[in-house]
Design an enzyme around this catalytic site. Structure first.
Site, PDB file in Angstrom:
ATOM      1  N   ARG A  14      35.377  40.067  45.850  1.00 58.01           N
ATOM      2  CA  ARG A  14      35.025  40.819  44.630  1.00 58.01           C
ATOM      3  C   ARG A  14      34.789  39.874  43.441  1.00 58.01           C
ATOM      4  NH1 ARG A  14      36.305  41.242  39.388  1.00 58.01           N
ATOM      5  NH2 ARG A  14      38.502  41.009  39.911  1.00 58.01           N
ATOM      6  N   HIS A 206      46.210  35.473  36.945  1.00 57.39           N
ATOM      7  CA  HIS A 206      44.809  35.495  37.438  1.00 57.39           C
ATOM      8  C   HIS A 206      44.054  34.480  36.586  1.00 57.39           C
ATOM      9  CE1 HIS A 206      41.100  37.829  38.820  1.00 57.39           C
ATOM     10  NE2 HIS A 206      40.625  37.111  37.820  1.00 57.39           N
ATOM     11  N   HIS A 208      41.260  31.550  35.875  1.00 59.59           N
ATOM     12  CA  HIS A 208      40.001  30.888  36.223  1.00 59.59           C
ATOM     13  C   HIS A 208      40.176  29.389  35.942  1.00 59.59           C
ATOM     14  CE1 HIS A 208      37.306  34.413  37.055  1.00 59.59           C
ATOM     15  NE2 HIS A 208      38.410  34.999  36.613  1.00 59.59           N
ATOM     16  N   CYS A 239      33.017  35.809  35.828  1.00 65.65           N
ATOM     17  CA  CYS A 239      32.785  37.197  35.407  1.00 65.65           C
ATOM     18  C   CYS A 239      31.409  37.277  34.753  1.00 65.65           C
ATOM     19  CB  CYS A 239      33.861  37.644  34.426  1.00 65.65           C
ATOM     20  SG  CYS A 239      33.541  39.296  33.775  1.00 65.65           S
ATOM     21  N   ASN A 248      37.306  31.763  39.885  1.00 62.03           N
ATOM     22  CA  ASN A 248      38.756  31.825  40.020  1.00 62.03           C
ATOM     23  C   ASN A 248      39.207  30.487  40.572  1.00 62.03           C
ATOM     24  OD1 ASN A 248      38.871  35.185  41.124  1.00 62.03           O
ATOM     25  ND2 ASN A 248      40.024  34.378  39.444  1.00 62.03           N
TER      26      ASN A 248
END
Ligand code: HMG
Length: 289
Positions: A14, A206, A208, A239, A248
């Site tokens: 995703r 989370h 990056h 994103c 990520n």
């Protein structure tokens, strides 16, 4: 040396692929998810049920969820920004769903086309439906240290949005350094504010890796008790609504660092390597076209 367990929530299919320009065939996404299931992940974010006008790469969400081989005990997650997305995710048998808010107004507008308050209003019926249906609900807060539009994010603002997601019933809140500008100091300050609202067991990092600090930021988070980290195999991603955001942090790098620090991730390094190679190949092709 600790022998704690730490979990990586795999984001590659995703968060990793959503930003690729070339439309990746559903069959390749399915193959990637199946490899990840074999690698030993307990949770894999497979896709998102968002507007295909906003993120064309995820338009095949239902096909991907229909095509994967579901391993017992693995949760196959999907992002759902509104009730329309939630209903599609439920029909496609997503094991869990996630709502995603922003800690800054600028990023909320860019990513969801609404204010933070409006986004929370849209998430409320999703949360209610998930509760009724018994589908676990996860929450994200984006731009937790820095926003590409509004600059540095006040930690108190992150805590406020995280608390709102908690109040809607999210079992875990994932804290997104969306553009990878966080440092151990800014991550720590943000976490200290959020930990007033939620215990470490209900938080995930989370991060990056735009500036190569994601692993340091994970270590700072481990020191404050976090044990769940989102990562994308092969370091895929970014994103589409956060200019300058790199991928990520790579799952294989996080797994190696966690193992070095004495944490057991339960992942099979050989299958993980195979999946990382396959994932990097998908990105390589995307850059050619
Ligand atoms: C929220 C909206 C839909 C508002 O978008 P909008 O344009 O304001 O909404 P709308 O309600 O006017 O709908 C526009 C069109 O989209 C359709 N639509 C509406 N909803 C859906 C849906 N669920 N599934 C499929 N279609 C949908 C809707 O039916 C309509 O179609 P039309 O009538 O024009 O043909 C849009 O802004 C959107 O889809 N945003 C998602 C953007 C996104 O996916 N960003 C990346 C994920 S977030 C992320 O990566 C950060 C994270 C989570 O990883 C953590 C971090 O790193 O920080």
């Amino acid at each position: 040396m600790s022998s704690d367990r730490a979990e990586i929530f795999e984001m590659g299919p995703r968060d990793g692929l959503q930003n690729e320009k070339r439309l990746i065939p559903a069959a390749d996404k399915i193959r990637l998810v199946d490899m990840l299931s074999r690698a030993g992940f307990r949770r894999i974010e497979v896709t998102s049920f968002v507007s295909p006008k906003w993120v064309p790469q995820m338009a095949d969400a239902a096909d991907v969820l229909a095509g994967i081989s579901r391993a017992p005990g693995v949760s196959y997650a999907a992002l759902t920004p509104n009730l329309k997305g939630y209903e599609a995710a439920r029909a496609a048998r997503a094991s869990e769903v996630a709502i995603f808010a922003s800690a800054s107004e600028g990023f909320s507008r860019a990513n969801l086309n609404c204010t933070i308050a409006e986004s929370l209003d849209r998430f409320a019926p999703v949360a209610e439906a998930a509760r009724t249906d018994g589908i676990p609900l996860r929450g994200y807060v984006s731009v937790v240290t820095d926003c590409p539009f509004d600059g540095p994010t006040p930690p108190a603002q992150v805590a406020k949005v995280a608390a709102a997601l908690r109040d809607m019933g999210c079992y875990e809140i994932s804290l997104g350094d969306t553009i990878g500008h966080g440092t151990p100091d800014t991550i720590r300050a943000m976490l200290e504010a959020v930990l007033v609202e939620l215990p470490a067991e209900r938080l995930a990092g989370h991060y990056h890796d735009t500036q190569g600090r994601a692993l340091e930021n994970i270590e700072a988070s481990l020191a404050l008790g976090l044990r769940v980290f989102d990562a994308a195999v092969g370091g895929l991603g970014g994103c589409p609504y956060a200019p300058g955001a790199a991928g990520n942090v790579a799952t294989e790098a996080v797994a190696a660092r966690l193992e070095t620090l004495g944490f057991d991730t339960g992942l099979d390094p050989v299958v993980l390597d195979e999946a990382a190679g396959f994932a990097r190949g998908l990105r390589g092709q995307a850059q050619i076209f």
